[in-house]
Design an enzyme around this catalytic site. Structure first.
Site, PDB file in Angstrom:
ATOM      1  N   SER A 109       6.350 -29.906 -51.318  1.00  0.00           N
ATOM      2  CA  SER A 109       7.775 -31.049 -50.953  1.00  0.00           C
ATOM      3  C   SER A 109       7.891 -31.340 -51.891  1.00  0.00           C
ATOM      4  O   SER A 109       7.564 -33.121 -52.341  1.00  0.00           O
ATOM      5  CB  SER A 109       7.533 -31.192 -49.835  1.00  0.00           C
ATOM      6  N   TYR A 133      14.033 -30.818 -53.407  1.00  0.00           N
ATOM      7  CA  TYR A 133      15.609 -31.124 -53.350  1.00  0.00           C
ATOM      8  C   TYR A 133      16.593 -31.391 -54.185  1.00  0.00           C
ATOM      9  O   TYR A 133      15.648 -32.481 -54.824  1.00  0.00           O
ATOM     10  CB  TYR A 133      15.406 -32.233 -51.733  1.00  0.00           C
ATOM     11  N   THR A 159      15.363 -25.346 -52.372  1.00  0.00           N
ATOM     12  CA  THR A 159      15.807 -25.475 -51.310  1.00  0.00           C
ATOM     13  C   THR A 159      17.520 -25.391 -51.270  1.00  0.00           C
ATOM     14  O   THR A 159      17.469 -26.520 -51.171  1.00  0.00           O
ATOM     15  CB  THR A 159      15.610 -26.605 -50.028  1.00  0.00           C
ATOM     16  N   LYS A 241      14.884 -20.804 -52.050  1.00  0.00           N
ATOM     17  CA  LYS A 241      14.799 -21.145 -50.998  1.00  0.00           C
ATOM     18  C   LYS A 241      15.662 -21.212 -49.792  1.00  0.00           C
ATOM     19  O   LYS A 241      16.552 -22.308 -49.815  1.00  0.00           O
ATOM     20  CB  LYS A 241      13.940 -22.451 -50.567  1.00  0.00           C
ATOM     21  N   HIS A 265      14.866 -22.472 -43.026  1.00  0.00           N
ATOM     22  CA  HIS A 265      14.137 -23.720 -42.494  1.00  0.00           C
ATOM     23  C   HIS A 265      13.117 -24.253 -41.448  1.00  0.00           C
ATOM     24  O   HIS A 265      13.061 -25.093 -40.777  1.00  0.00           O
ATOM     25  CB  HIS A 265      15.272 -24.939 -42.861  1.00  0.00           C
TER      26      HIS A 265
HETATM   27  C1  FNR Z   1       9.345 -28.271 -43.128  1.00  0.00           C
HETATM   28  N1  FNR Z   1      10.086 -27.250 -44.180  1.00  0.00           N
HETATM   29  C2  FNR Z   1      10.396 -27.745 -45.269  1.00  0.00           C
HETATM   30  N2  FNR Z   1      11.174 -27.215 -46.005  1.00  0.00           N
HETATM   31  C3  FNR Z   1      11.163 -27.674 -47.734  1.00  0.00           C
HETATM   32  O1  FNR Z   1      11.808 -26.357 -48.418  1.00  0.00           O
HETATM   33  N3  FNR Z   1      11.334 -28.572 -47.973  1.00  0.00           N
HETATM   34  C4  FNR Z   1      10.540 -29.394 -46.838  1.00  0.00           C
HETATM   35  O2  FNR Z   1      10.387 -30.223 -47.070  1.00  0.00           O
HETATM   36  C5  FNR Z   1      10.190 -29.317 -46.149  1.00  0.00           C
HETATM   37  N4  FNR Z   1      10.144 -30.207 -44.455  1.00  0.00           N
HETATM   38  C6  FNR Z   1       9.668 -29.835 -43.305  1.00  0.00           C
HETATM   39  C7  FNR Z   1       9.098 -30.227 -42.535  1.00  0.00           C
HETATM   40  C8  FNR Z   1       8.118 -30.035 -41.551  1.00  0.00           C
HETATM   41  C9  FNR Z   1       7.695 -31.054 -40.811  1.00  0.00           C
HETATM   42  C10 FNR Z   1       8.616 -28.564 -40.904  1.00  0.00           C
HETATM   43  C11 FNR Z   1       7.984 -28.143 -39.330  1.00  0.00           C
HETATM   44  C12 FNR Z   1       9.467 -27.680 -41.680  1.00  0.00           C
HETATM   45  C13 FNR Z   1      10.764 -26.005 -44.140  1.00  0.00           C
HETATM   46  C14 FNR Z   1       9.510 -25.497 -44.050  1.00  0.00           C
HETATM   47  O3  FNR Z   1       9.349 -25.082 -45.329  1.00  0.00           O
HETATM   48  C15 FNR Z   1       9.363 -23.359 -43.216  1.00  0.00           C
HETATM   49  O4  FNR Z   1      11.096 -23.114 -44.280  1.00  0.00           O
HETATM   50  C16 FNR Z   1       9.675 -23.489 -42.097  1.00  0.00           C
HETATM   51  O5  FNR Z   1       8.340 -24.533 -41.644  1.00  0.00           O
HETATM   52  C17 FNR Z   1       8.589 -22.088 -42.144  1.00  0.00           C
HETATM   53  O6  FNR Z   1       8.984 -21.627 -40.392  1.00  0.00           O
HETATM   54  P1  FNR Z   1       7.478 -22.289 -39.810  1.00  0.00           P
HETATM   55  O7  FNR Z   1       6.456 -21.305 -39.995  1.00  0.00           O
HETATM   56  O8  FNR Z   1       7.089 -23.278 -39.353  1.00  0.00           O
HETATM   57  O9  FNR Z   1       7.810 -21.336 -37.797  1.00  0.00           O
END
Ligand code: FNR
Length: 367
Positions: A109, A133, A159, A241, A265
């Site tokens: 990330s 990001y 993203t 994404k 997300h």
């Molecule tokens: C995320 N996600 C996320 N996505 C992204 O593009 N950059 C990021 O920094 C983050 N940070 C993040 C933190 C936390 C705590 C969570 C739970 C999720 C989203 C992540 O990449 C992904 O899309 C989801 O977590 C998928 O869903 P599930 O597997 O958690 O149900």
């Protein structure tokens, strides 16, 4: 690896709940609004049922795959999850080592507490992607992309479902956002372009750094024109994404993207958005195999991976599942990955298939 005994996804979550403080645990677990989309991501899988085939010699099952051109031991990778030091002090480094040991790509990330270079260092040649990001300054965006190129990342995941943070009620009532606790600054702190623009030096006050990062982190005015511009600047594969509408998938193809992640997300952005698994079939239909489709949202078990692939995704990302495992550090993440791999193998065989490619022929009934 010290083998951590079997834990179900619910047990991993429970362990994280017991060990983390309330703010950190709820930051990971919760979704936006009333968590309608978060629940729909998980429950959406239950609507689909596999109609397995039998008597097809499944003695040797191969669940290896390729994801954006990288050979992997399984058809899944680790999703970008920011601020991993809120879960374990080794944060991203522990996850990176686990992913490398299991030969599963790690998507780092933008808001990692360790820098992408430090993470690359512990991964050696192991497969990794960088998630962007896009800051509200394109020079910083490009600097991040250049650094990812130089430190061995194989694709950029941009993203796009986060022009601003979603309406996260749990975090609001806990007054919790990890950036405010000086987590997730790794990539910004050492970035020469950010340092220059924000007038930051290694001696700068952390409060000042946090403020400067917070004011640049998201870019609500981002459009396909920015994406077009980045396409001319890098040869790395670009993956968008956060797509759930087939028309956006079509635009991703037209703008020369190499892939998309069908994702909302993890239900953390627009509550009330369609679930990822419900969005997938129409997107598969639109894309027609022209670019790679990665899927995430609600994947907790091997059967979820298999269903997403059978519905036409090329690969899957896991998010919360491994984040909970990180409570036990590298060993925990390795155990989550190893367990999911084993489960994928079992489900693949019981479906009547011996490799990941042939999954697209599996019959699924929606009921
Ligand atoms: C995320 N996600 C996320 N996505 C992204 O593009 N950059 C990021 O920094 C983050 N940070 C993040 C933190 C936390 C705590 C969570 C739970 C999720 C989203 C992540 O990449 C992904 O899309 C989801 O977590 C998928 O869903 P599930 O597997 O958690 O149900």
């Amino acid at each position: 690896m010290t083998q951590v005994g079997f834990r179900s996804p619910e047990q991993w979550e429970q362990m994280a709940k017991e060990q983390l403080d309330k703010g950190a645990f709820e930051y990971i677990q919760s979704g936006a609004g009333v968590e309608d989309t978060l629940q729909a991501n998980i429950n959406g899988f239950k609507k689909w049922h596999i109609v397995p085939r039998v008597l097809r010699n499944v003695a040797n099952v191969d669940s290896s795959s390729t994801i954006l051109g990288l050979k992997t031991s399984a058809p899944f990778a680790l999703a970008p999850v920011g601020f991993q030091t809120i879960i374990h002090p080794e944060g991203e480094l522990a996850v990176a080592k686990a992913a490398a040991a299991e030969n599963v790509p790690y998507t780092v990330s933008t808001v990692s507490t360790y820098s992408m270079e430090e993470i690359a260092e512990v991964m050696g040649d192991a497969p990794r992607f960088f998630q962007l990001y896009w800051p509200n300054d394109e020079d910083i965006a490009l600097s991040f992309v250049r650094r990812a190129e130089q430190s061995g990342y194989s694709a950029i995941f941009i993203t796009v479902d986060t022009p601003m943070l979603g309406w996260r009620e749990q975090d609001k009532s806990n007054k919790y956002f990890p950036l405010r606790k000086a987590q997730g600054l790794g990539n910004y702190l050492v970035d020469p372009v950010f340092q220059e623009k924000a007038r930051i030096t290694p001696d700068s006050d952390l409060e000042v750094v946090i403020k400067e990062v917070a004011s640049r982190l998201f870019n609500p005015s981002l459009t396909w024109e920015n994406i077009k511009w980045l396409r001319t600047k890098t040869d790395l594969p670009l993956v968008i994404k956060g797509i759930v509408h087939p028309d956006d998938a079509k635009l991703a193809v037209e703008y020369g993207m190499d892939g998309i992640v069908v994702s909302n997300h993890g239900g953390r952005q627009l509550d009330g958005s369609i679930s990822s698994i419900d969005a997938l079939p129409a997107i598969v239909e639109t894309v027609q195999g022209r670019i790679e489709i990665v899927f995430d949202g609600g994947v907790r078990r091997g059967v979820d991976v298999i269903k997403a692939l059978a519905l036409g995704a090329n690969s899957v990302l896991i998010g919360r599942l491994y984040a909970y495992g990180l409570t036990d550090g590298q060993d925990g993440v390795e155990s989550v990955i190893a367990q999911l791999k084993e489960e994928v193998q079992t489900v693949l065989a019981l479906t009547g298939e011996t490799n990941v490619k042939s999954l697209q022929q599996v019959t699924l009934k929606s009921m």
